[in-house]
Design a protein around this motif. Structure first.
Motif, mmCIF file in Angstrom:
data_model
loop_
_atom_site.group_PDB
_atom_site.id
_atom_site.type_symbol
_atom_site.label_atom_id
_atom_site.label_comp_id
_atom_site.label_asym_id
_atom_site.label_seq_id
_atom_site.Cartn_x
_atom_site.Cartn_y
_atom_site.Cartn_z
ATOM 1 N N VAL A 1 -24.219 28.759 -20.264
ATOM 2 C CA VAL A 1 -24.637 30.045 -19.715
ATOM 3 C C VAL A 1 -24.453 31.122 -20.781
ATOM 4 C CG1 VAL A 1 -24.278 31.762 -17.909
ATOM 5 C CG2 VAL A 1 -23.960 29.327 -17.397
ATOM 6 N N VAL A 2 -25.533 31.792 -21.122
ATOM 7 C CA VAL A 2 -25.461 32.935 -22.040
ATOM 8 C C VAL A 2 -24.985 34.130 -21.215
ATOM 9 C CG1 VAL A 2 -26.722 34.405 -23.658
ATOM 10 C CG2 VAL A 2 -27.325 31.983 -23.427
ATOM 11 N N ASP A 3 -23.712 34.431 -21.352
ATOM 12 C CA ASP A 3 -23.046 35.452 -20.548
ATOM 13 C C ASP A 3 -23.182 36.806 -21.245
ATOM 14 O OD1 ASP A 3 -21.285 37.093 -19.182
ATOM 15 O OD2 ASP A 3 -19.605 35.679 -19.233
ATOM 16 N N PRO A 4 -23.848 37.791 -20.645
ATOM 17 C CA PRO A 4 -24.009 39.102 -21.292
ATOM 18 C C PRO A 4 -22.685 39.751 -21.686
ATOM 19 C CG PRO A 4 -25.415 38.928 -19.356
ATOM 20 C CD PRO A 4 -24.522 37.721 -19.345
ATOM 21 N N PRO B 1 -21.357 41.971 -26.986
ATOM 22 C CA PRO B 1 -20.508 42.488 -28.061
ATOM 23 C C PRO B 1 -20.548 41.653 -29.342
ATOM 24 C CG PRO B 1 -19.287 42.246 -25.985
ATOM 25 C CD PRO B 1 -20.567 41.498 -25.841
ATOM 26 N N SER B 2 -21.126 40.458 -29.313
ATOM 27 C CA SER B 2 -21.143 39.595 -30.487
ATOM 28 C C SER B 2 -22.092 40.137 -31.545
ATOM 29 C CB SER B 2 -21.575 38.171 -30.114
ATOM 30 O OG SER B 2 -20.654 37.569 -29.237
ATOM 31 N N GLY B 3 -21.731 39.963 -32.807
ATOM 32 C CA GLY B 3 -22.619 40.317 -33.892
ATOM 33 C C GLY B 3 -23.677 39.250 -34.094
ATOM 34 N N ASP B 4 -24.680 39.569 -34.917
ATOM 35 C CA ASP B 4 -25.782 38.642 -35.137
ATOM 36 C C ASP B 4 -25.321 37.323 -35.745
ATOM 37 O OD1 ASP B 4 -27.631 40.348 -34.062
ATOM 38 O OD2 ASP B 4 -28.423 41.049 -35.982
ATOM 39 N N VAL B 5 -24.311 37.365 -36.619
ATOM 40 C CA VAL B 5 -23.858 36.140 -37.281
ATOM 41 C C VAL B 5 -23.281 35.171 -36.258
ATOM 42 C CG1 VAL B 5 -22.232 35.185 -38.949
ATOM 43 C CG2 VAL B 5 -23.454 37.284 -39.478
ATOM 44 N N HIS C 1 -17.212 41.577 -35.218
ATOM 45 C CA HIS C 1 -18.657 41.799 -35.248
ATOM 46 C C HIS C 1 -19.340 40.968 -36.326
ATOM 47 C CE1 HIS C 1 -22.442 43.980 -34.662
ATOM 48 N NE2 HIS C 1 -22.537 44.046 -35.978
ATOM 49 N N PHE C 2 -18.710 40.832 -37.486
ATOM 50 C CA PHE C 2 -19.375 40.219 -38.634
ATOM 51 C C PHE C 2 -18.999 38.759 -38.880
ATOM 52 C CE2 PHE C 2 -20.076 44.685 -39.842
ATOM 53 C CZ PHE C 2 -21.404 44.630 -40.201
ATOM 54 N N LEU C 3 -17.894 38.281 -38.327
ATOM 55 C CA LEU C 3 -17.433 36.930 -38.636
ATOM 56 C C LEU C 3 -18.065 35.895 -37.718
ATOM 57 C CD1 LEU C 3 -13.614 37.525 -39.224
ATOM 58 C CD2 LEU C 3 -15.333 36.976 -40.958
#
Length: 454
Positions: free
Chosen positions: A36-39, A44-48, A355-357
């Motif tokens: 499940v992709v939980d919003p 809050p997750s970064g693109d990486v 955010h970046f890791l």
């Protein structure tokens, strides 16, 4: 007669081997594998981290012959709906021990129970479940060394057997409005390592056979390939720490022992967060919050973008932007610089890392930051201030790490890369000058610490 079905809700256990919750689900009959992709987590997750997660899910889906069901939405609503659609009476999970995960699972459990369905927790993402170990007086451990001793004395189970007879449902996603896979973010030039269980096991076995014996000495050298870089696979459960510990039991070297200790640190911080969930966002030692911190401004942006004028600091922050990962020794150096040279609250740095890791793990990341900031567990005094120049010269003695990530300093040979201000052509390629005087800012930090102590 209708065959019994159960749901296996994957979260931070994206693998098929050494998976007790999968074995429990398989014992119920046919298994519907679900993510499940939980919003609340995706947002809050970064693109990486999003990209790495999606690649890990693609690898898991391939191992399942395309049978992984992916849904988006609040799990409290998604799980009962998918269970009803697939006629699953039980939802199997690996127990989540994080603050949000515990709250979410309790809400999902109630929602399932309202429809006469059951949430079944089996196993943990750690070798020993957080909250299991207590001191002789029955209180949580606050210091690593006694925790580590109790952790080793307690021991852990062998890896779970292979689920060779597990039967996964096909077509379980039928009847819904198209695929629910999110689009993978465009990472530009950032290159991620291969994701998934097979890639993680291959990386672990290569490290175990070729580099583990030198780990005790090489792990602090960012200029060398001395670490396993398994933090992201462990974060996403592409392999279980129990698998690693079983393999380490066959090794007799200082490097193997040191690696085992690093696993213990990871489990210690998870245990701390279990007992003190508020410390994910708040000070473990609240008195340190009274320090005279400055609001993030241009100096914070310079730190984040790797243009402070301190080579090893800038190399570390640029490595994070280029790879979604930073060497652990350098993480401590850049964290100390932010808190004690720039006087910025550790929580801003912790958020930047998360955010970046690609391996952003709440317990390890935020308690690691608290350790550097002097507000966390153990004897981590605030007056331990990392000198970025001496640290760089000690752990990157020939400047190779700096030159790898700071091209403006590639014309400086050897250790000169750590002190461009001492070279006649040190700034010839546009490298920025130092934004602060380390000796002065160290004194400012220690004076302020003395103020709050008095």
């Amino acid at each position: 007669m209708t065959e019994l079905r159960s749901l296996l809700w994957f979260r931070r256990d994206l693998r098929l081997s050494d998976h007790p919750a999968l074995l429990a689900a398989a014992a119920d009959g046919e298994v519907v594998p679900l993510f499940v992709v939980d919003p609340a987590l995706w947002g809050p997750s970064g693109d990486v981290r999003r990209a790495y997660l999606l690649r890990s899910l693609r690898a898991l889906d391939a191992s399942l012959d395309g049978r992984l069901v992916v849904e988006e939405g609040d799990p409290v609503a998604v799980l009962p709906a998918v269970a009803a659609r697939t006629s699953a009476r039980r939802v199997h999970v690996t127990a989540d021990t994080g603050p949000y995960g515990r709250r979410r699972d309790e809400a999902v459990e109630h929602a399932l129970a309202a429809d006469d369905r059951e949430l079944v927790r089996t196993g943990t993402n750690y070798s020993i479940g957080p909250g299991t170990l207590l001191t002789g007086s029955g209180s949580p451990f606050q210091v690593f060394t006694p925790f580590s001793r109790a952790w080793r004395e307690h021991g852990w189970p062998r890896p779970a057997v292979s689920p060779g007879d597990a039967r996964f449902a096909s077509g379980a996603g039928d009847g819904v409005d198209g695929p629910h896979w999110p689009a993978e973010p465009d990472l530009g030039d950032l290159a991620l390592p291969a994701a998934g269980e097979k890639a993680a096991l291959a990386r672990w076995h290569e490290f175990l056979e070729e580099r583990i014996d030198d780990y005790a000495t090489d792990r602090d050298r960012p200029d060398q390939n001395g670490t396993s870089q398994l933090s992201a696979p462990l974060k996403w459960g592409e392999l279980h720490p129990r698998t690693i510990l079983a393999d380490l039991s066959r090794k007799r070297s200082a490097g193997a022992e040191t690696y085992r200790t690093e696993i213990a640190w990871r489990e210690f911080y998870a245990d701390v967060l279990w007992h003190r969930p508020e410390t994910a966002r708040e000070y473990y030692r609240p008195q340190l919050e009274a320090l005279a911190y400055t609001e993030p401004g241009e100096a914070f942006r310079a730190w984040s973008e790797g243009r402070t004028g301190f080579p090893v600091v800038d190399a570390g922050m640029r490595q994070m932007r280029a790879e979604g990962w930073i060497h652990n020794r350098v993480r401590m150096i850049v964290a100390s610089f932010l808190v004690k040279d720039l006087h910025v609250d550790w929580r801003h740095g912790a958020r930047e890392f998360m955010h970046f890791l690609r391996d952003g793990d709440l317990a390890s990341n935020n308690h690691g930051w608290q350790w550097v900031a002097g507000s966390g567990t153990d004897a981590a005094p605030f007056f331990r201030v990392f000198n970025p120049v001496t640290q760089g010269k000690k752990f990157d003695p020939q400047g190779d790490y700096v030159r790898r990530y700071v091209p403006e300093l590639r014309h400086l040979a050897g250790a000169k890369a750590h002190e461009p201000w001492d070279a006649a052509d040190g700034y010839a390629s546009g490298y920025p000058e130092r934004i602060v005087d380390h000796a002065h800012e160290r004194k400012v930090a220690l004076d302020d610490y003395a103020r709050i102590r008095s």
